[in-house]
Design a protein around this motif. Structure first.
Motif, PDB file in Angstrom:
ATOM      1  N   THR A  50       0.855  -1.184   0.000  1.00  0.00           N
ATOM      2  CA  THR A  50       0.000   0.000   0.000  1.00  0.00           C
ATOM      3  C   THR A  50       0.888   1.230   0.000  1.00  0.00           C
ATOM      4  N   ILE A  51       0.500   2.245  -0.774  1.00  0.00           N
ATOM      5  CA  ILE A  51       1.224   3.509  -0.773  1.00  0.00           C
ATOM      6  C   ILE A  51       0.215   4.642  -0.648  1.00  0.00           C
ATOM      7  N   ASP A  52       0.567   5.637   0.162  1.00  0.00           N
ATOM      8  CA  ASP A  52      -0.386   6.715   0.395  1.00  0.00           C
ATOM      9  C   ASP A  52      -0.396   7.696  -0.776  1.00  0.00           C
ATOM     10  N   ILE A  53      -1.276   8.703  -0.673  1.00  0.00           N
ATOM     11  CA  ILE A  53      -1.520   9.576  -1.826  1.00  0.00           C
ATOM     12  C   ILE A  53      -0.282  10.380  -2.213  1.00  0.00           C
ATOM     13  N   GLY A  54       0.554  10.704  -1.255  1.00  0.00           N
ATOM     14  CA  GLY A  54       1.750  11.473  -1.570  1.00  0.00           C
ATOM     15  C   GLY A  54       2.969  10.625  -1.863  1.00  0.00           C
ATOM     16  N   GLY A  55       2.877   9.352  -1.553  1.00  0.00           N
ATOM     17  CA  GLY A  55       3.999   8.450  -1.785  1.00  0.00           C
ATOM     18  C   GLY A  55       4.995   8.383  -0.647  1.00  0.00           C
ATOM     19  N   GLY A  56       4.715   9.101   0.426  1.00  0.00           N
ATOM     20  CA  GLY A  56       5.674   9.136   1.520  1.00  0.00           C
ATOM     21  C   GLY A  56       5.564   7.995   2.500  1.00  0.00           C
ATOM     22  N   ASN A  57       4.471   7.279   2.442  1.00  0.00           N
ATOM     23  CA  ASN A  57       4.265   6.174   3.372  1.00  0.00           C
ATOM     24  C   ASN A  57       3.895   4.912   2.601  1.00  0.00           C
ATOM     25  N   THR A  58       4.587   3.833   2.907  1.00  0.00           N
ATOM     26  CA  THR A  58       4.349   2.557   2.264  1.00  0.00           C
ATOM     27  C   THR A  58       4.293   1.452   3.301  1.00  0.00           C
ATOM     28  N   VAL A  59       3.528   0.440   2.994  1.00  0.00           N
ATOM     29  CA  VAL A  59       3.408  -0.736   3.848  1.00  0.00           C
ATOM     30  C   VAL A  59       3.526  -1.953   2.948  1.00  0.00           C
ATOM     31  N   TYR A  60       4.158  -3.005   3.477  1.00  0.00           N
ATOM     32  CA  TYR A  60       4.409  -4.197   2.671  1.00  0.00           C
ATOM     33  C   TYR A  60       3.996  -5.463   3.399  1.00  0.00           C
ATOM     34  N   ALA A  61       3.625  -6.459   2.616  1.00  0.00           N
ATOM     35  CA  ALA A  61       3.423  -7.792   3.168  1.00  0.00           C
ATOM     36  C   ALA A  61       4.759  -8.343   3.649  1.00  0.00           C
ATOM     37  N   ASP A  62       4.723  -9.154   4.675  1.00  0.00           N
ATOM     38  CA  ASP A  62       5.953  -9.729   5.210  1.00  0.00           C
ATOM     39  C   ASP A  62       6.728 -10.507   4.142  1.00  0.00           C
TER      40      ASP A  62
END
Length: 120
Positions: A50-62
């Protein structure tokens, strides 16, 4: 109309790299969270990133953490997934999807997918 078009897939050897792109059109790209999702042969959909609207925050599957990097360029309405140290278990069709929030379950459009095959 809303369109999400993935590209960049292909055949790569284990340990190799690929960069996927997702070209967005028909909506205001910078207003939407974006997701990468994959489906391996014979398996269900798996959320990847997942990436937020500005691209500054991302989350990944393990399963991909530390190997994959999601990014976006809102100036050209494009989402990316840099995939390094690829493994055979990364073989799947990769899709991009959009959503109004970080809630993966609220995604409403996705592309047609691009095939990634990791094999020697």
């Amino acid at each position: 109309q809303v369109q999400l078009v993935e590209s960049g897939g292909g055949l790569v050897q284990p340990g190799g790299s690929l960069r996927l792109s997702c070209a967005a059109s028909g909506f205001t790209f910078s207003n939407y969270w974006m997701f990468w999702v994959r489906q391996a042969p014979g398996k269900g959909l798996e959320w990847v990133s997942t990436i937020d609207i500005g691209g500054g925050n991302t989350v990944y599957a393990d399963s991909v953490l530390g190997r994959f990097t999601a990014s976006r360029d809102n100036a050209v309405n494009t989402l990316y997934l840099q995939m390094n140290s690829l493994k055979s278990e990364d073989t799947a069709v990769y899709y991009c999807a959009r959503g109004p929030s970080s809630d993966y379950g609220a995604r409403d459009y996705w592309g047609q997918g691009t095939q990634v095959t990791v094999s020697s």
